[in-house]
Write an enzyme that holds these catalytic residues in place. Structure first.
Site, PDB file in Angstrom:
ATOM      1  N   ARG A 231       0.850  -1.188   0.000  1.00 14.76           N
ATOM      2  CA  ARG A 231       0.000   0.000   0.000  1.00 14.76           C
ATOM      3  C   ARG A 231       0.883   1.234   0.000  1.00 14.76           C
ATOM      4  O   ARG A 231       1.970   1.232   0.591  1.00 14.76           O
ATOM      5  CB  ARG A 231      -0.882   0.037   1.264  1.00 14.76           C
ATOM      6  CG  ARG A 231      -2.099  -0.829   1.188  1.00 14.76           C
ATOM      7  CD  ARG A 231      -3.156  -0.263   0.232  1.00 14.76           C
ATOM      8  NE  ARG A 231      -4.348  -1.079   0.164  1.00 14.76           N
ATOM      9  CZ  ARG A 231      -4.568  -2.093  -0.671  1.00 14.76           C
ATOM     10  NH1 ARG A 231      -3.641  -2.442  -1.537  1.00 14.76           N
ATOM     11  NH2 ARG A 231      -5.703  -2.752  -0.663  1.00 14.76           N
ATOM     12  N   HIS A 279      -0.949   0.983  -9.373  1.00 17.09           N
ATOM     13  CA  HIS A 279      -1.665   0.084  -8.454  1.00 17.09           C
ATOM     14  C   HIS A 279      -2.303  -1.065  -9.245  1.00 17.09           C
ATOM     15  O   HIS A 279      -3.513  -1.274  -9.205  1.00 17.09           O
ATOM     16  CB  HIS A 279      -2.720   0.846  -7.644  1.00 17.09           C
ATOM     17  CG  HIS A 279      -3.182   0.081  -6.430  1.00 17.09           C
ATOM     18  ND1 HIS A 279      -3.442   0.676  -5.227  1.00 17.09           N
ATOM     19  CD2 HIS A 279      -3.423  -1.241  -6.231  1.00 17.09           C
ATOM     20  CE1 HIS A 279      -3.838  -0.234  -4.343  1.00 17.09           C
ATOM     21  NE2 HIS A 279      -3.827  -1.414  -4.938  1.00 17.09           N
TER      22      HIS A 279
HETATM   23  P1  NDP Z   1      -2.231 -11.268   4.670  1.00 15.37           P
HETATM   24  O1  NDP Z   1      -3.215 -10.665   5.577  1.00 15.37           O
HETATM   25  O2  NDP Z   1      -2.393 -12.689   4.237  1.00 15.37           O
HETATM   26  O3  NDP Z   1      -0.753 -11.168   5.300  1.00 15.37           O
HETATM   27  C1  NDP Z   1      -0.247  -9.997   5.842  1.00 15.37           C
HETATM   28  C2  NDP Z   1       1.197 -10.244   6.287  1.00 15.37           C
HETATM   29  O4  NDP Z   1       1.720  -9.014   6.812  1.00 15.37           O
HETATM   30  C3  NDP Z   1       1.296 -11.285   7.411  1.00 15.37           C
HETATM   31  O5  NDP Z   1       2.467 -12.059   7.248  1.00 15.37           O
HETATM   32  C4  NDP Z   1       1.426 -10.412   8.661  1.00 15.37           C
HETATM   33  O6  NDP Z   1       2.120 -11.018   9.741  1.00 15.37           O
HETATM   34  C5  NDP Z   1       2.247  -9.263   8.110  1.00 15.37           C
HETATM   35  N1  NDP Z   1       2.084  -8.091   8.967  1.00 15.37           N
HETATM   36  C6  NDP Z   1       0.959  -7.389   9.234  1.00 15.37           C
HETATM   37  N2  NDP Z   1       1.196  -6.402  10.114  1.00 15.37           N
HETATM   38  C7  NDP Z   1       2.508  -6.500  10.436  1.00 15.37           C
HETATM   39  C8  NDP Z   1       3.352  -5.788  11.316  1.00 15.37           C
HETATM   40  N3  NDP Z   1       2.910  -4.780  12.062  1.00 15.37           N
HETATM   41  N4  NDP Z   1       4.640  -6.179  11.396  1.00 15.37           N
HETATM   42  C9  NDP Z   1       5.114  -7.201  10.666  1.00 15.37           C
HETATM   43  N5  NDP Z   1       4.350  -7.932   9.794  1.00 15.37           N
HETATM   44  C10 NDP Z   1       3.077  -7.581   9.708  1.00 15.37           C
HETATM   45  O7  NDP Z   1      -2.143 -10.313   3.409  1.00 15.37           O
HETATM   46  P2  NDP Z   1      -1.935 -10.681   1.861  1.00 15.37           P
HETATM   47  O8  NDP Z   1      -0.658 -11.411   1.715  1.00 15.37           O
HETATM   48  O9  NDP Z   1      -3.150 -11.298   1.308  1.00 15.37           O
HETATM   49  O10 NDP Z   1      -1.839  -9.202   1.236  1.00 15.37           O
HETATM   50  C11 NDP Z   1      -0.888  -8.281   1.688  1.00 15.37           C
HETATM   51  C12 NDP Z   1      -1.220  -6.892   1.195  1.00 15.37           C
HETATM   52  O11 NDP Z   1      -0.942  -6.757  -0.184  1.00 15.37           O
HETATM   53  C13 NDP Z   1      -2.690  -6.473   1.305  1.00 15.37           C
HETATM   54  O12 NDP Z   1      -3.033  -6.114   2.606  1.00 15.37           O
HETATM   55  C14 NDP Z   1      -2.753  -5.326   0.334  1.00 15.37           C
HETATM   56  O13 NDP Z   1      -2.471  -4.110   1.017  1.00 15.37           O
HETATM   57  C15 NDP Z   1      -1.647  -5.618  -0.670  1.00 15.37           C
HETATM   58  N6  NDP Z   1      -2.173  -5.911  -2.010  1.00 15.37           N
HETATM   59  C16 NDP Z   1      -1.817  -5.078  -3.038  1.00 15.37           C
HETATM   60  C17 NDP Z   1      -2.256  -5.338  -4.303  1.00 15.37           C
HETATM   61  C18 NDP Z   1      -1.819  -4.495  -5.450  1.00 15.37           C
HETATM   62  O14 NDP Z   1      -2.350  -4.646  -6.549  1.00 15.37           O
HETATM   63  N7  NDP Z   1      -0.851  -3.635  -5.274  1.00 15.37           N
HETATM   64  C19 NDP Z   1      -3.144  -6.472  -4.594  1.00 15.37           C
HETATM   65  C20 NDP Z   1      -3.428  -7.291  -3.460  1.00 15.37           C
HETATM   66  C21 NDP Z   1      -2.973  -6.998  -2.200  1.00 15.37           C
HETATM   67  P3  NDP Z   1       1.615 -12.385  10.432  1.00 15.37           P
HETATM   68  O15 NDP Z   1       1.976 -13.476   9.433  1.00 15.37           O
HETATM   69  O16 NDP Z   1       2.414 -12.466  11.653  1.00 15.37           O
HETATM   70  O17 NDP Z   1       0.137 -12.250  10.617  1.00 15.37           O
HETATM   71  C1  OXD Z   2      -6.037  -5.428  -3.110  1.00 15.97           C
HETATM   72  C2  OXD Z   2      -5.624  -4.453  -4.118  1.00 15.97           C
HETATM   73  O1  OXD Z   2      -5.945  -5.139  -1.908  1.00 15.97           O
HETATM   74  O2  OXD Z   2      -5.931  -4.651  -5.312  1.00 15.97           O
HETATM   75  O3  OXD Z   2      -6.460  -6.535  -3.492  1.00 15.97           O
HETATM   76  O4  OXD Z   2      -4.978  -3.466  -3.783  1.00 15.97           O
END
Ligand code: NDP
Ligand code: OXD
Length: 316
Positions: A231, A279
């Site tokens: 993000r 994005h």
């Molecule tokens: P998940 O919810 O499956 O995983 C999030 C990961 O981030 C977990 O490993 C979590 O740790 C870690 N995390 C969260 N908070 C912290 C913190 N404070 N410190 C350290 N690690 C942290 O998310 P996804 O993998 O499904 O997606 C990740 C992100 O990708 C989404 O939230 C979105 O913002 C972004 N995204 C962007 C897209 C784009 O087109 N650019 C498309 C899709 C998603 P833990 O394993 O310990 O819970």
């Molecule tokens: C998502 C994105 O969060 O597209 O899936 O950013």
């Protein structure tokens, strides 16, 4: 638990036309684009992307909220969102898009695409030294469904992979780090940083100059590289520009920005060391995601638990 009736869906999005989402949801459910008043009792589910503030606050029979994206910061941005389950996207199709994006960007930086593009413009025939993938450590911030899948693809190409998460995680062949105490050791062992974190109060602004300073620079790339597909508000755009300009960073691929769409006046657009995508790393495709949502709604009505729920305290 008694079976629930077939609930009506509120499709609440801003920023794009949800026609295809509407068509596909309507194959099984009655769908509305606006509630019939702020406390419409007929709405059982909300499928949302950046819903208008307060829209969901008083819907008395709302059973669950389905995010159109993997990230849910667009939902949590409204503090009045009621305390019902929130379902995030976890889908092979979206994961595949993200894996392709990460592998594409890592390989471009690793194989020095920006250098060759510059040489081509000037018709320079020069072959720089070549490293193999196993000389390079890619560090992935966020070991969720997307981070783990990206790690596995990078490992299969021969890269060394580090991962950083909130809780302790075990991922085969990945050197894992977690929490505040694990962050600097993770960065010190990382040449190419890939950010796949959710935006939460704990992660906002985390990709700043101080963090970038900790990245390893003793590799054949000629400097550390940043790839952010998480993000935009995880990063400080100005800090990335500063790090690129003073050599702390060699190059960056940015899919997300503090302000989106990236303003036309932003120096990021024309920076020679930044590759910009709008994005677009992993698009939510309704053809793949709506069937999963519809299956979840039906299963929930049969009394089965919803999958891929957001932990509201953690914010993701
Ligand atoms: P998940 O919810 O499956 O995983 C999030 C990961 O981030 C977990 O490993 C979590 O740790 C870690 N995390 C969260 N908070 C912290 C913190 N404070 N410190 C350290 N690690 C942290 O998310 P996804 O993998 O499904 O997606 C990740 C992100 O990708 C989404 O939230 C979105 O913002 C972004 N995204 C962007 C897209 C784009 O087109 N650019 C498309 C899709 C998603 P833990 O394993 O310990 O819970
Ligand atoms: C998502 C994105 O969060 O597209 O899936 O950013």
């Amino acid at each position: 638990m008694p079976k629930l009736d077939k609930g009506r869906v509120l499709l609440a999005v801003t920023g794009f036309h949800p026609q295809r989402w509407h068509e596909l949801l309507s194959t099984e459910r009655e769908v509305v684009l606006e509630p019939n008043g702020p406390s419409d009792p007929s709405i059982a589910y909300a499928v949302v992307w950046k819903q208008k503030p307060n829209l969901l606050t008083n819907l008395p029979n709302l059973r669950a909220i389905f995010s159109i994206g993997a990230g849910v910061d667009h939902i949590m941005a409204d503090p009045t969102v009621p305390d019902v389950p929130i379902v995030k996207v976890v889908a092979d199709n979206l994961t595949q898009h993200m894996v392709e994006f990460v592998v594409w960007r890592v390989l471009e930086h690793h194989r020095q695409a920006m250098l060759y593009q510059g040489q081509q413009k000037k018709k320079i025939w020069h072959e720089p030294p070549q490293r193999t993938a196993n000389d390079i450590s890619v560090g992935i911030m966020g070991l969720g469904s997307l981070g783990r899948a990206a790690a596995s693809a990078l490992l299969s190409l021969g890269f060394r992979v580090n991962g950083w998460s909130r809780k302790e995680q075990q991922v085969a062949d990945v050197s894992t780090f977690n929490g505040d105490s694990g962050l600097v050791p993770f960065l010190n062992a990382t040449d190419i940083l890939v950010v796949l974190l959710p935006l939460t109060p704990a992660t906002k602004g985390i990709v700043n100059y101080g963090l970038l300073k900790e990245l390893r620079k003793r590799n054949g790339l000629g400097g550390a590289v940043l790839i952010n597909a998480g993000r935009g508000r995880l990063q400080k755009d100005a800090d990335i520009l500063r790090a690129l300009d003073d050599g702390t960073l060699k190059e960056a691929s940015l899919d997300v920005f503090e302000v989106e769409p990236l303003p036309r006046t932003s120096p990021i657009w024309s920076h020679p060391k930044i590759f910009v995508t709008p994005h677009a790393a992993a698009t939510s495709d309704p053809n793949h995601l709506v069937p999963i949502m519809l299956r979840q709604m039906s299963a929930f009505e049969r009394g089965e638990p919803l999958q891929n729920l957001v932990d509201r305290t953690a914010g993701y």
